[in-house]
Every structure is written in structure tokens, then in C-alpha cells.
Scaffold this active site. Structure first.
Site, mmCIF file in Angstrom:
data_model
loop_
_atom_site.group_PDB
_atom_site.id
_atom_site.type_symbol
_atom_site.label_atom_id
_atom_site.label_comp_id
_atom_site.label_asym_id
_atom_site.label_seq_id
_atom_site.Cartn_x
_atom_site.Cartn_y
_atom_site.Cartn_z
ATOM 1 N N ASP A 32 1.003 -1.164 0.507
ATOM 2 C CA ASP A 32 0.217 0.155 -0.047
ATOM 3 C C ASP A 32 0.675 1.554 -0.326
ATOM 4 O O ASP A 32 1.573 1.016 0.155
ATOM 5 C CB ASP A 32 -0.808 0.101 1.220
ATOM 6 N N HIS A 88 2.638 4.044 -9.121
ATOM 7 C CA HIS A 88 2.700 1.911 -9.405
ATOM 8 C C HIS A 88 3.785 2.061 -10.121
ATOM 9 O O HIS A 88 3.801 0.665 -9.964
ATOM 10 C CB HIS A 88 0.904 2.154 -10.119
ATOM 11 N N LEU A 114 10.595 -21.028 -4.483
ATOM 12 C CA LEU A 114 9.238 -20.004 -3.890
ATOM 13 C C LEU A 114 7.850 -20.141 -4.468
ATOM 14 O O LEU A 114 7.691 -19.905 -5.915
ATOM 15 C CB LEU A 114 10.362 -18.366 -3.753
ATOM 16 N N GLU A 156 0.992 -13.203 12.447
ATOM 17 C CA GLU A 156 1.385 -12.203 13.446
ATOM 18 C C GLU A 156 1.547 -11.091 12.585
ATOM 19 O O GLU A 156 2.081 -11.483 10.908
ATOM 20 C CB GLU A 156 2.801 -11.884 12.928
HETATM 21 C C1 IPE Z 1 -5.549 -2.366 -0.552
HETATM 22 O O1 IPE Z 1 -5.097 -0.913 -0.304
HETATM 23 C C2 IPE Z 1 -5.287 -3.119 -1.570
HETATM 24 C C3 IPE Z 1 -3.909 -3.401 -1.643
HETATM 25 C C4 IPE Z 1 -3.015 -3.086 -1.737
HETATM 26 C C5 IPE Z 1 -4.289 -3.728 -2.987
HETATM 27 P P1 IPE Z 1 -6.311 -0.301 -0.936
HETATM 28 O O2 IPE Z 1 -5.715 1.526 -0.319
HETATM 29 O O3 IPE Z 1 -7.195 -0.093 -2.321
HETATM 30 O O4 IPE Z 1 -7.107 -0.328 0.624
HETATM 31 P P2 IPE Z 1 -7.533 1.007 1.324
HETATM 32 O O5 IPE Z 1 -8.869 1.686 0.728
HETATM 33 O O6 IPE Z 1 -6.945 1.721 2.090
HETATM 34 O O7 IPE Z 1 -8.493 -0.009 2.280
HETATM 35 C C1 IPE Z 2 -1.478 0.128 -3.114
HETATM 36 O O1 IPE Z 2 -1.856 1.925 -3.450
HETATM 37 C C2 IPE Z 2 -1.393 -0.404 -4.812
HETATM 38 C C3 IPE Z 2 -3.216 -0.788 -5.162
HETATM 39 C C4 IPE Z 2 -4.321 -0.341 -3.829
HETATM 40 C C5 IPE Z 2 -3.209 -0.608 -6.194
HETATM 41 P P1 IPE Z 2 -2.493 3.059 -3.398
HETATM 42 O O2 IPE Z 2 -2.927 2.801 -4.965
HETATM 43 O O3 IPE Z 2 -3.514 2.213 -2.622
HETATM 44 O O4 IPE Z 2 -2.026 4.009 -2.898
HETATM 45 P P2 IPE Z 2 -2.229 4.896 -1.768
HETATM 46 O O5 IPE Z 2 -2.517 4.217 -0.251
HETATM 47 O O6 IPE Z 2 -3.531 5.980 -2.847
HETATM 48 O O7 IPE Z 2 -1.051 5.695 -1.688
HETATM 49 MG MG MG Z 3 -3.689 2.428 -0.816
#
Ligand code: IPE
Ligand code: IPE
Ligand code: MG
Length: 249
Positions: A24, A41, A135, A214
């Protein structure tokens, strides 16, 4: 999916067998640097190779990466299309590297919702790596734990209705056989669940499989999560005592 051939080497309890990561913070990482979200990304996708290499070095058996949730479909069309392009590019670019490193690939989620070309390249890559024995890397794509558990409940109901399963046979092991991780057998349970970016939530990821995982929440956004940081988290895991409801040893 047919069942994986699993390693039967002695288990080192300080190394988690199955690590799952909620990757995330890509968007925030980019925005904080004055860039558009997509740049996060791009950088985030580039991080994956290093973490796969480190997982192999450390002796982890399975690495499950949350790449796209069932809820992420609500994002704008242009962000979705960048994510699919990056996934395609990643598969094509990393195939050889995964092959050289004896990695097996799984993709878990509603694969049939993905663009046709992504589905095709997923199939090609999984096929190419299918004889490997190292893996197990899983990309959770269009994955949602509630969707998975609901689908399994449906399949269980169908099995009972058709006479293939008796109600009194439905125990936890039986349920696990209907989940999307069934082919992972005893590797399905997550030992260590990591989320980057400082958010402390599970966001519909591996709810059943993480029952006794964990948890580790790290402040770095995913594009800043280095192999050194990953190693730190694994070392910390090795010092924890997992009690599973029992008492301290
Ligand atoms: C969770 O992240 C999904 C991925 C990392 C693929 P999100 O950014 O979508 O989750 P929320 O919205 O913060 O819960
Ligand atoms: C995680 O990063 C990747 C996906 C959910 C595809 P985010 O796109 O959720 O980035 P933030 O959380 O908005 O910073
Ligand atoms: Mg996110």
C-alpha cells in the site's frame, strides 16, 4: 488449480513460511513528491523483484502480494488501465527472472474480470513456471476475502446438494479445501502479514488464512520498502512467540 508440490525440508521456526504483503501507499508516495499517482504504481511495481529475491534468500516458501482488491475496481478508469499495463509489463519483464530463480507463480482472485490480454499473459507465465519447485509467488488480483469465502460457501452448498459432501464432514479443514488457497495445502495459512504505508487495516485480505498471522505495519510506502527493511521485519518475526491460544512456554 492442481495442488502444488511442496518442499519437505526441515522448518526453521524463525523464518515465516508464508509471508503476505499489502503493498500500500503508491499514490501517496508519488503525491508527496509532487508526482501523479501512476508514478507511484510504476515505482511500486519495480519494488517487487527485490522483495522476491530477498524472500528466496531468507528461505521463505510462499510470498503473497496484494496487488488489486475487489474494492479497487471503483478507482478511475485511467488508473485502472495503468495498473493493467503495469501488470502486463511486469509479467513479461519478470518471467525470465522468475524462471532463473525457480519461482512458481499463482494468480488468485477474479481472474475472469481482468482484461483479456492480462488473462492471456497470466496463463502463459504460470504455465512457463509450472515445473519450478522454489518460492511460490502469488499475486492477489481482483481479490477480496469476503468474495472468496462467499464463493467457497456456495461450492460447499453445491457439494452437499449433489451428495458429494455430508454436513457433518464440514470442519475447518474441509472449508479450507474450498478456498482459493486450497492448492497451497499447509502453506495456505499466513505466518506473517505485512502492510506498508502506515495504515493499520486488513482491507479484505486473506481473512481466513491470516487467523493466526503475526501482523506488521510499517510506515514506509510500498515504493520505499527495501530488502533491508523486509529483512528487519523478518528478524523481528523470528523473535516473537506464537502461542495460538496456548500459554507462554
Ligand atoms: C489495499 O489497499 C489493496 C491493495 C494494496 C492492493 P487499498 O489502498 O485499496 O485499501 P484501503 O482503501 O486503504 O483500505
Ligand atoms: C497500493 O497503493 C496499490 C493499489 C491499491 C493498487 P495505493 O494506490 O492504494 O496508494 P495510496 O494508498 O492511495 O497511497
Ligand atoms: Mg492505498
Amino acid at each position: 488449480m492442481s495442488s502444488l508440490q511442496l518442499n519437505t525440508e526441515p522448518i526453521n521456526p524463525t523464518i515465516p513460511r508464508h509471508v503476505a504483503i499489502i503493498m500500500d501507499g503508491n499514490g501517496r508516495w508519488a503525491n508527496r513528491r509532487g508526482h501523479a499517482r501512476f508514478f507511484g504504481h510504476v515505482r511500486g511495481t519495480e519494488r517487487v523483484r527485490e522483495i522476491v529475491e530477498e524472500a528466496i534468500q531468507l528461505g521463505v516458501d510462499a510470498l503473497t502480494l496484494y496487488a488489486f482488491s475487489t474494492e479497487n475496481w471503483k478507482r478511475p478508469e485511467d488508473e485502472l488501465s495503468i495498473l493493467w499495463k503495469l501488470l502486463l509489463k511486469h509479467l513479461k519483464r519478470e518471467r525470465e527472472h522468475m524462471q532463473k530463480n525457480n519461482v512458481r507463480l499463482r494468480v488468485m482472485g477474479e481472474v475472469d474480470r481482468l482484461p483479456a490480454e492480462v488473462q492471456r499473459q497470466v496463463a502463459v507465465t504460470m504455465d512457463m513456471l509450472s515445473a519450478n519447485t522454489g518460492l511460490v509467488v502469488t499475486f492477489a488480483v481482483s481479490y477480496g476475502s469476503r468474495r472468496e469465502i462467499t464463493a467457497s460457501a456456495k461450492k460447499i452448498a453445491q457439494a452437499v446438494a449433489s451428495g458429494g459432501l455430508r454436513v457433518d464432514e464440514i470442519d475447518e479443514n474441509a472449508v479450507a479445501k474450498y478456498l482459493w488457497t486450497a492448492d497451497m495445502q499447509d502453506l495456505a495459512d499466513v505466518d506473517l502479514l505485512i502492510r506498508t504505508s502506515g495504515e493499520m487495516r486488513i482491507s479484505n485480505f486473506l481473512l481466513w488464512q491470516s487467523a493466526y498471522a503475526e501482523l506488521e505495519f510499517v510506515d514506509e510506502c510500498w515504493p520505499d520498502f527495501t530488502r533491508e527493511r523486509f529483512r528487519d521485519v523478518i528478524v523481528k518475526y523470528g523473535k516473537r512467540e506464537r502461542r495460538y491460544g496456548g500459554i507462554q512456554k
